[in-house]
Motif scaffolding. Structure first.
Motif, short mmCIF file in Angstrom:
data_model
loop_
_atom_site.label_atom_id
_atom_site.label_comp_id
_atom_site.label_asym_id
_atom_site.label_seq_id
_atom_site.Cartn_x
_atom_site.Cartn_y
_atom_site.Cartn_z
N PHE A 99 23.57 -7.44 -36.34
CA PHE A 99 23.76 -8.20 -35.10
C PHE A 99 22.61 -9.18 -34.90
O PHE A 99 22.82 -10.35 -34.60
N LEU A 102 22.91 -12.06 -37.39
CA LEU A 102 23.94 -13.03 -37.00
C LEU A 102 23.44 -13.91 -35.85
O LEU A 102 23.68 -15.12 -35.84
N ASP A 103 22.76 -13.29 -34.90
CA ASP A 103 22.25 -14.05 -33.76
C ASP A 103 21.20 -15.06 -34.21
O ASP A 103 21.23 -16.23 -33.81
N ASN A 135 30.52 -17.85 -37.18
CA ASN A 135 29.50 -16.87 -36.84
C ASN A 135 29.89 -16.12 -35.56
O ASN A 135 29.73 -14.91 -35.46
N CYS A 136 30.38 -16.87 -34.57
CA CYS A 136 30.84 -16.25 -33.32
C CYS A 136 31.96 -15.24 -33.60
O CYS A 136 31.95 -14.11 -33.09
N GLN A 138 32.69 -13.70 -36.40
CA GLN A 138 32.17 -12.54 -37.14
C GLN A 138 31.48 -11.56 -36.20
O GLN A 138 31.69 -10.35 -36.27
N CYS A 139 30.63 -12.08 -35.32
CA CYS A 139 29.90 -11.21 -34.40
C CYS A 139 30.85 -10.51 -33.43
O CYS A 139 30.77 -9.30 -33.22
N HIS A 140 31.76 -11.26 -32.84
CA HIS A 140 32.67 -10.67 -31.86
C HIS A 140 33.60 -9.64 -32.49
O HIS A 140 33.87 -8.60 -31.88
N TYR A 143 30.88 -6.61 -33.63
CA TYR A 143 29.98 -5.91 -32.71
C TYR A 143 30.46 -5.84 -31.25
O TYR A 143 29.88 -5.09 -30.48
#
Length: 156
Positions: A99, A102-103, A135-136, A138-140, A143
């Motif tokens: 996380f 990614l951020d 990227n957004c 993938q993260c959403h 996580y």
């Protein structure tokens, strides 16, 4: 089974395992303190607004606006906000390293997008905006799937 096909099968199985592990992460939201949850939601709302403005600015050739909005996203990086030492410890214990990576990557992409805006480089802006969007997603999907169950991972 030949040695080559066995190797290929092993690589395929490994990639499927890694892919499944990435999508099977436990949502981080329930692990956040109220303060961190609030800060992250505020940051996400700001990013959402800026991303919409960036999209419009890219397609209209408003390079200075792209640069400003992308720089604002870069500067909103939660780890650079005035968190107490306890807040930082709480954040690090609540979220996995993936996380955080990614951020960081997202905010680095925003800095590159700001530079592309300053250079009036529409093609680079388009490319970086696409990477930021990916990227957004993938993260959403990895996580915060509890908040966004309809977001599915994008496979290249």
């Amino acid at each position: 089974m030949t040695k080559t096909s066995g190797s290929l099968l092993g690589i395929l199985l490994l990639s499927l395992t890694v892919s499944f592990a990435a999508t099977a992460a436990e949502p981080v939201t329930p692990k956040l303190t109220e303060k961190l949850d609030r800060l992250l939601r505020e940051e996400m709302r700001s990013i959402q607004t800026a991303m919409g403005q960036i999209h419009s600015a890219i397609v209209m050739g408003q390079h200075a606006k792209v640069a400003k909005q992308a720089q604002d996203i870069h500067d909103s990086f939660i780890l650079q906000q005035s968190l107490t030492e306890q807040d930082r410890k709480d954040l690090m214990s609540a979220v996995p390293e993936g996380f955080i990576q990614l951020d960081k990557e997202f905010h680095q992409l925003a800095a590159s997008l700001a530079e592309a805006g300053r250079n009036d480089d529409t093609a680079k802006q388009h490319q970086l905006f696409g990477k930021m969007t990916g990227n957004c997603i993938q993260c959403h999907s990895t996580y915060v799937s509890d908040r966004f169950p309809g977001v599915k991972p994008v496979r290249d």
